[in-house]
Scaffold this active site. Structure first.
Site, short mmCIF file in Angstrom:
data_model
loop_
_atom_site.label_atom_id
_atom_site.label_comp_id
_atom_site.label_asym_id
_atom_site.label_seq_id
_atom_site.Cartn_x
_atom_site.Cartn_y
_atom_site.Cartn_z
N HIS A 36 -9.85 1.10 4.20
CA HIS A 36 -8.62 1.34 4.96
C HIS A 36 -8.94 2.29 6.11
O HIS A 36 -9.77 3.20 5.97
CB HIS A 36 -7.53 1.93 4.05
CG HIS A 36 -6.19 1.92 4.70
ND1 HIS A 36 -5.81 2.88 5.60
CD2 HIS A 36 -5.14 1.04 4.61
CE1 HIS A 36 -4.58 2.60 6.04
NE2 HIS A 36 -4.16 1.48 5.46
N GLU A 87 -5.95 -5.24 10.04
CA GLU A 87 -5.00 -4.17 10.34
C GLU A 87 -5.41 -3.45 11.62
O GLU A 87 -6.22 -2.50 11.57
CB GLU A 87 -4.99 -3.14 9.21
CG GLU A 87 -4.60 -3.67 7.86
CD GLU A 87 -3.94 -2.58 7.00
OE1 GLU A 87 -2.81 -2.78 6.59
OE2 GLU A 87 -4.57 -1.53 6.78
N ASN A 125 0.87 -1.17 0.00
CA ASN A 125 0.00 0.00 0.00
C ASN A 125 0.92 1.23 0.00
O ASN A 125 1.44 1.62 1.04
CB ASN A 125 -0.90 -0.02 1.25
CG ASN A 125 -1.75 1.23 1.35
OD1 ASN A 125 -1.85 2.01 0.39
ND2 ASN A 125 -2.37 1.44 2.50
N TRP A 126 1.09 1.80 -1.18
CA TRP A 126 2.01 2.94 -1.31
C TRP A 126 1.40 4.25 -0.81
O TRP A 126 2.08 5.27 -0.75
CB TRP A 126 2.42 3.10 -2.78
CG TRP A 126 3.54 2.19 -3.19
CD1 TRP A 126 4.22 1.32 -2.40
CD2 TRP A 126 4.13 2.10 -4.51
NE1 TRP A 126 5.19 0.68 -3.14
CE2 TRP A 126 5.16 1.15 -4.43
CE3 TRP A 126 3.89 2.74 -5.73
CZ2 TRP A 126 5.95 0.81 -5.53
CZ3 TRP A 126 4.66 2.40 -6.82
CH2 TRP A 126 5.68 1.45 -6.73
N SER A 149 2.83 -2.34 10.41
CA SER A 149 4.26 -2.38 10.77
C SER A 149 4.97 -3.67 10.35
O SER A 149 5.85 -4.16 11.05
CB SER A 149 4.43 -2.13 12.27
OG SER A 149 3.97 -0.84 12.60
C1 PEP Z 1 -1.22 0.28 6.04
O1 PEP Z 1 -1.42 1.48 6.21
O2 PEP Z 1 -1.99 -0.40 5.36
C2 PEP Z 1 -0.05 -0.32 6.65
C3 PEP Z 1 -0.04 -1.60 6.82
O3 PEP Z 1 0.95 0.55 7.01
P1 PEP Z 1 2.36 0.19 7.74
O4 PEP Z 1 2.88 -1.06 7.11
O5 PEP Z 1 3.22 1.36 7.46
O6 PEP Z 1 2.06 0.00 9.18
#
Ligand code: PEP
Length: 245
Positions: free
Chosen positions: A96, A164, A10-11, A207
């Site tokens: 999201h 998430e 996910n950029w 993360s």
């Molecule tokens: C995200 O925002 O979908 C995500 C997983 O971010 P990060 O890996 O930076 O925690």
């Protein structure tokens, strides 16, 4: 048989056209030995998609980070599923936590998006997860159950769920493997009981980096990860992709 592993980048709202093109060309050239067990998806912001769709790719799929819930119409500033499909996306992230927070997206709205994405034969990646308060007050299962129940209809045939936890996104804090496992089992059981006809994959997000990716992916009922920050660093993503060779 080896289980299928998703590496979904996910950029977010990052990357220039040049850098994105270079990144994808380089990543695509890596020699993936067990290709059929890996699904590598780059979810880029809308304005990068036309350019990325022109790059010939053997190993990488494209996804968008959202779509509108109607096929077309007077919705200034939004992007339609038909154009997302035209620019060769196979996946669409929906729900999201950043969309829920900054654009006030509800489960009800997200359900409409999932229905439309499925009708157009693309695959939704539905993000769900609890806040820190919900985790601490032990309301997290209720929250996740509600998100599933309200946003996934019986009609959906294929879906990726990204668990998430909001408190883990971009913070460097990740739940224990047992905690991830508890939620992946909850999600799996929900589908076995109430959404039997759906071909489901579950990924973890929050993360994830090259040090924890492999262990997380080995958790039962987890098929890889949705990766934010680490997916913007080529060396990190390369290590992650290579770790399942
Ligand atoms: C995200 O925002 O979908 C995500 C997983 O971010 P990060 O890996 O930076 O925690």
């Amino acid at each position: 048989m080896q289980k299928k592993t998703f590496i979904i980048a996910n950029w977010k709202m990052n990357m220039s056209v040049n850098n994105a093109n270079k990144f994808i060309k380089k990543l695509d050239k890596l020699n993936y030995k067990k290709k059929k067990f890996k699904e590598i998806v780059i979810c880029a912001q809308f304005l990068l998609l036309p350019s990325l769709s022109k790059i010939s790719r053997k190993n990488i799929l494209l996804g968008s980070q959202d779509c509108h819930h109607e096929p077309q119409g007077a919705f200034t500033g939004d992007s339609s599923i038909d154009l997302i499909k035209f620019f060769k996306c196979k996946y669409v992230i929906v729900g999201h936590s950043e969309r829920r927070k900054y654009h006030y997206e509800s489960n009800h709205l997200i359900k409409k998006k999932i229905d439309l994405i499925s009708i157009k034969n693309l695959i939704p990646i539905l993000c769900i997860g609890e806040s820190l308060e919900e985790r601490k007050s032990k309301k997290y299962k209720e929250k996740i159950y509600g998100q599933l129940n309200e946003s996934v209809s019986n009609k959906i045939k294929k879906l990726v769920i990204a668990y998430e936890p909001i408190w883990s996104i971009g913070t460097g804090k990740i739940p224990s493997y047992d905690e991830i496992s508890e939620i992946s089992n909850l999600i799996k059981n929900f589908f076995v009981k109430f959404r039997k006809n759906c071909d489901l994959s579950i990924v973890y997000g929050g993360s994830v980096d090259s040090l924890n990716f492999r262990k997380i992916s080995e958790i039962k009922n987890i098929n890889g990860a949705l990766i934010g920050g680490s997916s913007l660093k080529y060396s990190e993503l390369k290590k992650i992709v290579s770790s399942i060779n």
